[in-house]
Design a protein around this motif. Structure first.
Motif, PDB file in Angstrom:
ATOM      1  N   LEU A  67       9.068   7.345   2.159  1.00 37.94           N
ATOM      2  CA  LEU A  67       9.246   7.484   3.598  1.00 37.94           C
ATOM      3  C   LEU A  67      10.441   8.368   3.936  1.00 37.94           C
ATOM      4  O   LEU A  67      10.377   9.220   4.834  1.00 37.94           O
ATOM      5  CB  LEU A  67       9.411   6.109   4.239  1.00 37.94           C
ATOM      6  CG  LEU A  67       8.149   5.237   4.368  1.00 37.94           C
ATOM      7  CD1 LEU A  67       8.529   3.824   4.775  1.00 37.94           C
ATOM      8  CD2 LEU A  67       7.181   5.838   5.372  1.00 37.94           C
ATOM      9  N   VAL A  68      11.552   8.176   3.232  1.00 39.57           N
ATOM     10  CA  VAL A  68      12.764   8.962   3.502  1.00 39.57           C
ATOM     11  C   VAL A  68      12.552  10.427   3.147  1.00 39.57           C
ATOM     12  O   VAL A  68      12.956  11.332   3.890  1.00 39.57           O
ATOM     13  CB  VAL A  68      13.958   8.364   2.730  1.00 39.57           C
ATOM     14  CG1 VAL A  68      15.129   9.337   2.714  1.00 39.57           C
ATOM     15  CG2 VAL A  68      14.381   7.055   3.372  1.00 39.57           C
ATOM     16  N   ILE A 127       1.935   9.408  -1.513  1.00 38.93           N
ATOM     17  CA  ILE A 127       1.574  10.569  -0.693  1.00 38.93           C
ATOM     18  C   ILE A 127       1.393  10.146   0.767  1.00 38.93           C
ATOM     19  O   ILE A 127       1.907  10.792   1.690  1.00 38.93           O
ATOM     20  CB  ILE A 127       0.281  11.225  -1.219  1.00 38.93           C
ATOM     21  CG1 ILE A 127       0.485  11.720  -2.652  1.00 38.93           C
ATOM     22  CG2 ILE A 127      -0.132  12.378  -0.303  1.00 38.93           C
ATOM     23  CD1 ILE A 127       1.502  12.809  -2.791  1.00 38.93           C
ATOM     24  N   THR A 128       0.686   9.024   0.963  1.00 41.88           N
ATOM     25  CA  THR A 128       0.517   8.510   2.330  1.00 41.88           C
ATOM     26  C   THR A 128       1.862   8.125   2.934  1.00 41.88           C
ATOM     27  O   THR A 128       2.137   8.403   4.116  1.00 41.88           O
ATOM     28  CB  THR A 128      -0.429   7.292   2.330  1.00 41.88           C
ATOM     29  OG1 THR A 128      -1.696   7.681   1.803  1.00 41.88           O
ATOM     30  CG2 THR A 128      -0.605   6.739   3.736  1.00 41.88           C
ATOM     31  N   ALA A 129       2.706   7.462   2.132  1.00 48.39           N
ATOM     32  CA  ALA A 129       4.034   7.085   2.630  1.00 48.39           C
ATOM     33  C   ALA A 129       4.842   8.325   3.010  1.00 48.39           C
ATOM     34  O   ALA A 129       5.560   8.331   4.023  1.00 48.39           O
ATOM     35  CB  ALA A 129       4.767   6.271   1.570  1.00 48.39           C
ATOM     36  N   PHE A 130       4.730   9.374   2.219  1.00 45.76           N
ATOM     37  CA  PHE A 130       5.429  10.629   2.510  1.00 45.76           C
ATOM     38  C   PHE A 130       4.967  11.199   3.852  1.00 45.76           C
ATOM     39  O   PHE A 130       5.785  11.606   4.690  1.00 45.76           O
ATOM     40  CB  PHE A 130       5.165  11.621   1.377  1.00 45.76           C
ATOM     41  CG  PHE A 130       5.826  12.959   1.546  1.00 45.76           C
ATOM     42  CD1 PHE A 130       7.149  13.148   1.186  1.00 45.76           C
ATOM     43  CD2 PHE A 130       5.117  14.038   2.059  1.00 45.76           C
ATOM     44  CE1 PHE A 130       7.752  14.386   1.336  1.00 45.76           C
ATOM     45  CE2 PHE A 130       5.718  15.276   2.221  1.00 45.76           C
ATOM     46  CZ  PHE A 130       7.029  15.446   1.849  1.00 45.76           C
ATOM     47  N   TYR A 145       0.829  -1.212   0.000  1.00 46.91           N
ATOM     48  CA  TYR A 145       0.000   0.000   0.000  1.00 46.91           C
ATOM     49  C   TYR A 145       0.856   1.252   0.000  1.00 46.91           C
ATOM     50  O   TYR A 145       0.588   2.213  -0.738  1.00 46.91           O
ATOM     51  CB  TYR A 145      -0.913  -0.017   1.223  1.00 46.91           C
ATOM     52  CG  TYR A 145      -1.738   1.245   1.358  1.00 46.91           C
ATOM     53  CD1 TYR A 145      -2.815   1.481   0.515  1.00 46.91           C
ATOM     54  CD2 TYR A 145      -1.422   2.205   2.320  1.00 46.91           C
ATOM     55  CE1 TYR A 145      -3.570   2.639   0.623  1.00 46.91           C
ATOM     56  CE2 TYR A 145      -2.159   3.363   2.434  1.00 46.91           C
ATOM     57  CZ  TYR A 145      -3.229   3.580   1.587  1.00 46.91           C
ATOM     58  OH  TYR A 145      -3.958   4.735   1.687  1.00 46.91           O
ATOM     59  N   LEU A 146       1.920   1.259   0.826  1.00 52.33           N
ATOM     60  CA  LEU A 146       2.800   2.427   0.871  1.00 52.33           C
ATOM     61  C   LEU A 146       3.532   2.612  -0.451  1.00 52.33           C
ATOM     62  O   LEU A 146       3.820   3.749  -0.862  1.00 52.33           O
ATOM     63  CB  LEU A 146       3.806   2.285   2.014  1.00 52.33           C
ATOM     64  CG  LEU A 146       3.233   2.330   3.438  1.00 52.33           C
ATOM     65  CD1 LEU A 146       4.333   2.108   4.465  1.00 52.33           C
ATOM     66  CD2 LEU A 146       2.526   3.655   3.705  1.00 52.33           C
ATOM     67  N   PRO A 156       9.516  -2.331  -0.035  1.00 47.78           N
ATOM     68  CA  PRO A 156      10.059  -2.097  -1.372  1.00 47.78           C
ATOM     69  C   PRO A 156      10.741  -0.734  -1.449  1.00 47.78           C
ATOM     70  O   PRO A 156      10.465   0.158  -0.638  1.00 47.78           O
ATOM     71  CB  PRO A 156       8.820  -2.152  -2.273  1.00 47.78           C
ATOM     72  CG  PRO A 156       7.680  -1.835  -1.384  1.00 47.78           C
ATOM     73  CD  PRO A 156       8.047  -2.354  -0.025  1.00 47.78           C
ATOM     74  N   PHE A 157      11.616  -0.584  -2.420  1.00 51.07           N
ATOM     75  CA  PHE A 157      12.384   0.651  -2.548  1.00 51.07           C
ATOM     76  C   PHE A 157      11.464   1.856  -2.741  1.00 51.07           C
ATOM     77  O   PHE A 157      11.726   2.936  -2.194  1.00 51.07           O
ATOM     78  CB  PHE A 157      13.354   0.540  -3.724  1.00 51.07           C
ATOM     79  CG  PHE A 157      14.186   1.778  -3.929  1.00 51.07           C
ATOM     80  CD1 PHE A 157      15.338   1.977  -3.205  1.00 51.07           C
ATOM     81  CD2 PHE A 157      13.802   2.748  -4.854  1.00 51.07           C
ATOM     82  CE1 PHE A 157      16.108   3.111  -3.381  1.00 51.07           C
ATOM     83  CE2 PHE A 157      14.562   3.882  -5.041  1.00 51.07           C
ATOM     84  CZ  PHE A 157      15.719   4.065  -4.306  1.00 51.07           C
TER      85      PHE A 157
END
Length: 555
Positions: free
Chosen positions: A214-215, A174-177, A168-169, A207-208
């Motif tokens: 996220l980073v 956008i959610t992962a961010f 999902y991320l 996954p990358f």
């Protein structure tokens, strides 16, 4: 059950990582914290300021700590906005370099760091050696916590929960961010947050594409940390963390859209793992530093409009703190003791205001500043008189012997502070004026030694205020150790000065009397300030009555 075990293990590994990062930073701050002001405020241009920021972040292992230091010095008027913002941008890149260093396979180094660091911290008495041991132990704990983090993923890696969340991320960047931004802010450490993301990608738990978002989000979220922590500072000082947040946020969003669009279209396929994520993090912060450095001066007018200074108070109102003591008015014992502490804190602030500009006065010899400094001495004397009279008139009824003793101890510390003020006004300020009146200059080595002592005493004064407020035993022990360390600095400086005289160095001969008298005065000033630790140490059985050997066999 597997999910619960995973969450508990993840929380434990994360808290251990945060503790380890803080342990390293604490060791470095206690060893070299007094030199940070001179390092930060001595930058000449924005490029040099950026380099200082990189170095400071490598040392402190926290870009947020660098930002708060720069903001604090800007609040005190020691640092201009362009230099402060350049330092902060350099600090962001320095923290990215820390992540690269810590990502290497260094498990073999853990036993060495634990053995050496444990020995230095437990078995040695010197301040620098103990703090070096603390730093080495902290680095070992960081490496251990990363191993725990990898092991925490093992029970859930093959379950349906983690692939579902990771997928999902990866799809909704956008959610992962936003998750990455929230993670960095909640952990209050971008280094810890990004290290965790990199570790998850390295072991295949994420996954990358998800790790990338996220980073970038963690980079954005890390900008909120100093904004939140500096909320009590002046508007002019807070312009620096807000400008950094705006630059980081804008660049992070641009990179998020630019880098995730090819992934969404399937143009790049599956990218490499954790190491590539670190390269992306380095590239993000390095490019931001290069692009934003030329803009540091141009952003200042915009930030001044967005964060204007509040209107000045009416001229008739005085912002100077008034006495906390009202003669003849006594409440319950806790209130009386609190009033005495407040007055002692006001006295500490006055003495610190007298001592702080002395380093500059030794270089400039400004007569007006010297007079202004000496004009504060009568105020310190009035504080002592007020405290002495207030305690002398305390009624015996309703006060225990312990409370009356505590009040008398505060009078004794007030006497110490008044004597410290005399040292600053009547000895150090006079020596600064004499040095410049005779047009003399210390040798480079001699001046550096005096400057380091001045910085150490400034740090000790802040620590003394903390001990006065909290009566904390650990802080009192640290203050007493710092007093011993300053005595050693004075002794070593005196020995080096005599060696310079033996080498017939002209500057040392010309300023010998002033140099030695300054060393004695600085040591005496620090001893008076550190005296606040004695009652706390004595009450807890941490202070000897005498340093003499009592039972010595006759020879």
């Amino acid at each position: 059950m597997a999910i619960l075990t995973f969450l508990i293990s993840l929380a434990g590994a994360t808290m251990f990582l945060l503790f380890a990062v803080r342990m390293v930073r604490t060791g470095i701050e206690r060893s070299y914290g007094a030199s940070f002001q001179r390092l930060l405020t001595g930058t000449g241009n924005q490029l040099q300021a950026g380099g200082v920021g990189i170095g400071m972040a490598l040392v402190l292992q926290s870009s947020a700590a660098v930002t708060l230091l720069a903001t604090g010095f800007a609040a005190g008027g020691y640092l201009a906005f362009p230099a402060g913002l350049a330092i902060v941008l350099g600090g962001d890149f320095g923290s990215a370099l820390i992540i690269q260093i810590l990502s290497f396979k260094l498990d073999w180094l853990v036993p060495v760091l634990l053995a050496v660091g444990g020995y230095l911290f437990v078995k040695t008495e010197g301040k620098k050696a103990r703090q070096a041991g603390r730093i080495l132990l902290g680095i070992a704990f960081i490496l251990i916590s990363l191993r725990f983090l990898r092991e925490a993923m093992d029970p859930i890696r093959d379950s349906a929960f983690l692939p579902a969340v990771a997928g999902y991320l990866a799809r909704d960047y956008i959610t992962a961010f936003l998750v990455g931004a929230g993670l960095a802010f909640v952990m209050h450490s971008s280094v810890a947050a990004i290290l965790m993301c990199v570790t998850l990608v390295q072991i295949g738990a994420l996954p990358f594409a998800a790790g990338l978002s996220l980073v970038l989000g963690a980079n954005f979220g890390s900008g909120f940390i100093p904004v939140w922590l500096s909320r009590g500072m002046s508007q002019s000082a807070r312009r620096i963390p807000f400008a950094n947040l705006g630059l980081r946020g804008s660049w992070a969003m641009i990179c998020l859209l630019a880098m995730n669009a090819p992934f969404a279209a399937g143009m790049l396929g599956e990218a490499p793992g954790g190491q590539m994520l670190i390269y992306v993090h380095l590239a993000f912060n390095g490019s931001l530093l290069l692009l934003a450095l030329p803009l540091c001066g141009r952003i200042e007018p915009l930030m001044a409009r967005l964060l204007p200074e509040p209107q000045a108070p009416e001229p008739s109102l005085s912002g100077r703190p008034v006495s906390a003591l009202e003669p003849g008015v006594y409440g319950p014992p806790p209130q009386v003791l609190a009033n005495l502490k407040r007055e002692l804190l006001r006295m500490c602030d006055l003495v610190e205001a007298m001592f702080r500009p002395l380093a500059d006065l030794y270089q400039t010899g400004d007569k007006e500043q010297i007079k202004a400094l000496q004009a504060l001495d009568p105020e310190v004397n009035d504080c002592l008189s007020g405290i002495r009279s207030y305690v002398a008139d305390i009624p015996d009824e309703g006060f225990s012997k312990g409370e009356l003793k505590q009040a008398r101890e505060m009078v004794e510390y007030a006497i110490r502070l008044e004597t410290a003020g005399d040292v600053a006004a009547r000895r150090l300020a006079v020596l600064a004026g004499t040095l410049n009146k005779k047009n003399l200059r210390f040798s480079n080595e001699g001046w550096s030694e005096i400057l380091h002592m001045h910085e150490a005493i400034m740090a000790n004064m802040r620590l003394a205020s903390n001990v006065l407020i909290s009566d904390d035993l650990e802080s009192a022990r640290l203050l007493n150790l710092e007093k011993t360390e300053l005595k050693r600095m004075e002794r070593d400086s005196r020995k080096r000065h005599l060696k310079r005289l033996q080498r017939n160095e002209r500057y040392s001969f010309d300023t010998s009397d002033i140099h030695l008298e300054t060393l004695r005065a600085l040591r005496e000033f620090n001893s008076h300030v550190a005296a606040v630790s004695y009652p706390v140490l004595y009450q807890n059985g941490q202070l000897l009555e005498t340093r003499l050997i009592e039972d010595m066999e006759a020879t």
